[in-house]
Design a protein around this motif. Sequence first.
Motif, PDB file in Angstrom:
ATOM      1  N   LEU A  67      27.676  32.721  31.581  1.00  0.00           N
ATOM      2  CA  LEU A  67      27.074  34.008  31.269  1.00  0.00           C
ATOM      3  C   LEU A  67      28.156  34.938  30.743  1.00  0.00           C
ATOM      4  N   ALA A  68      27.793  35.785  29.786  1.00  0.00           N
ATOM      5  CA  ALA A  68      28.719  36.766  29.234  1.00  0.00           C
ATOM      6  C   ALA A  68      28.156  38.159  29.509  1.00  0.00           C
ATOM      7  N   TYR A  69      29.040  39.115  29.667  1.00  0.00           N
ATOM      8  CA  TYR A  69      28.635  40.476  30.006  1.00  0.00           C
ATOM      9  C   TYR A  69      29.330  41.474  29.096  1.00  0.00           C
ATOM     10  N   THR A  70      28.589  42.519  28.744  1.00  0.00           N
ATOM     11  CA  THR A  70      29.175  43.667  28.077  1.00  0.00           C
ATOM     12  C   THR A  70      29.150  44.808  29.080  1.00  0.00           C
ATOM     13  N   LEU A  71      30.274  45.473  29.212  1.00  0.00           N
ATOM     14  CA  LEU A  71      30.399  46.617  30.105  1.00  0.00           C
ATOM     15  C   LEU A  71      30.879  47.799  29.283  1.00  0.00           C
ATOM     16  N   GLY A  72      30.455  48.996  29.652  1.00  0.00           N
ATOM     17  CA  GLY A  72      30.844  50.176  28.904  1.00  0.00           C
ATOM     18  C   GLY A  72      30.875  51.418  29.770  1.00  0.00           C
ATOM     19  N   ARG A  73      31.055  52.538  29.096  1.00  0.00           N
ATOM     20  CA  ARG A  73      31.121  53.855  29.735  1.00  0.00           C
ATOM     21  C   ARG A  73      32.339  53.992  30.660  1.00  0.00           C
ATOM     22  N   PHE A  74      33.450  53.390  30.269  1.00  0.00           N
ATOM     23  CA  PHE A  74      34.671  53.502  31.066  1.00  0.00           C
ATOM     24  C   PHE A  74      35.502  54.689  30.616  1.00  0.00           C
ATOM     25  N   ALA A  83      39.890  47.328  37.524  1.00  0.00           N
ATOM     26  CA  ALA A  83      38.567  46.837  37.922  1.00  0.00           C
ATOM     27  C   ALA A  83      38.034  45.825  36.909  1.00  0.00           C
ATOM     28  N   ILE A  84      38.244  46.075  35.628  1.00  0.00           N
ATOM     29  CA  ILE A  84      37.795  45.148  34.580  1.00  0.00           C
ATOM     30  C   ILE A  84      38.489  43.802  34.745  1.00  0.00           C
ATOM     31  N   VAL A  99      28.738  36.627  39.137  1.00  0.00           N
ATOM     32  CA  VAL A  99      29.513  37.070  40.292  1.00  0.00           C
ATOM     33  C   VAL A  99      28.560  37.838  41.207  1.00  0.00           C
ATOM     34  N   PRO A 100      28.449  37.457  42.474  1.00  0.00           N
ATOM     35  CA  PRO A 100      27.568  38.188  43.389  1.00  0.00           C
ATOM     36  C   PRO A 100      27.928  39.672  43.449  1.00  0.00           C
ATOM     37  N   PHE A 101      26.913  40.523  43.471  1.00  0.00           N
ATOM     38  CA  PHE A 101      27.106  41.970  43.469  1.00  0.00           C
ATOM     39  C   PHE A 101      28.085  42.425  44.548  1.00  0.00           C
ATOM     40  N   LYS A 102      27.996  41.835  45.727  1.00  0.00           N
ATOM     41  CA  LYS A 102      28.862  42.277  46.829  1.00  0.00           C
ATOM     42  C   LYS A 102      30.340  42.027  46.541  1.00  0.00           C
ATOM     43  N   GLN A 103      30.643  41.194  45.548  1.00  0.00           N
ATOM     44  CA  GLN A 103      32.039  40.926  45.184  1.00  0.00           C
ATOM     45  C   GLN A 103      32.532  41.794  44.029  1.00  0.00           C
ATOM     46  N   TRP A 104      31.623  42.500  43.365  1.00  0.00           N
ATOM     47  CA  TRP A 104      32.039  43.315  42.226  1.00  0.00           C
ATOM     48  C   TRP A 104      33.036  44.382  42.664  1.00  0.00           C
ATOM     49  N   VAL A 108      33.577  48.601  38.439  1.00  0.00           N
ATOM     50  CA  VAL A 108      32.687  48.096  37.385  1.00  0.00           C
ATOM     51  C   VAL A 108      31.219  48.387  37.679  1.00  0.00           C
ATOM     52  N   LYS A 109      30.925  48.778  38.901  1.00  0.00           N
ATOM     53  CA  LYS A 109      29.528  49.071  39.254  1.00  0.00           C
ATOM     54  C   LYS A 109      29.030  50.250  38.424  1.00  0.00           C
ATOM     55  N   GLY A 110      27.856  50.076  37.846  1.00  0.00           N
ATOM     56  CA  GLY A 110      27.294  51.106  36.986  1.00  0.00           C
ATOM     57  C   GLY A 110      27.754  51.022  35.536  1.00  0.00           C
TER      58      GLY A 110
END
Length: 124
Positions: A67-74, A83-84, A99-104, A108-110
Motif C-alpha cells: 500500500l502507498a500513502y500520500t500525506l500532507g498539511r505538514f 514523524a514522517i 501500519v496499525p493506527f496505534k503504532q502511528w 502523522v495523525k491527521g
Amino acid sequence: MTTWITICDTCKRDDWDEATHSRSHGEDLAERVERQAEGRNVRTRRVSCLMGCGHGCNVAVQAEGKLAYTLGRFIPDDEAAAAIVDYAELHAQSETGQVPFKQWPQGVKGHFVTRHPPLPHTGD
C-alpha cells in the motif's frame, strides 16, 4: 523491499509569500526529511509537484508490492520530518505497508490524504 519517501519540493503552504520566503516550504521539508532519514531503513527522493497543492507540504510513502500513502498539511519542521521518517520505517517493516493506527507516530495523525493499493503483478 525499500520504502521510499517522495517529497514534493515545490509545495508552498498558504502563508508562503515571495517577499518573505526565499524558497518553497517543500524544500525546507525535504532537507529535514533527508537529514532524519540518514542511516535509517528508508530512502528519500524529491519530485517537483505531487499535485496536492491544497494539502502542502506533501510526501508519498511507497514500496513495491505494498500500500502507498500520500500525506500532507505538514509544517516543514524537524518534528514533522521525524514523524514522517518514523512512519516510513514502520511501513518498511510491514508486509503489506499497512501500519496499525496505534503504532502511528503522533506527528502523522491527521495528515493522511490518500491510500493507493499496490499495482497488480505483471501479467495479472
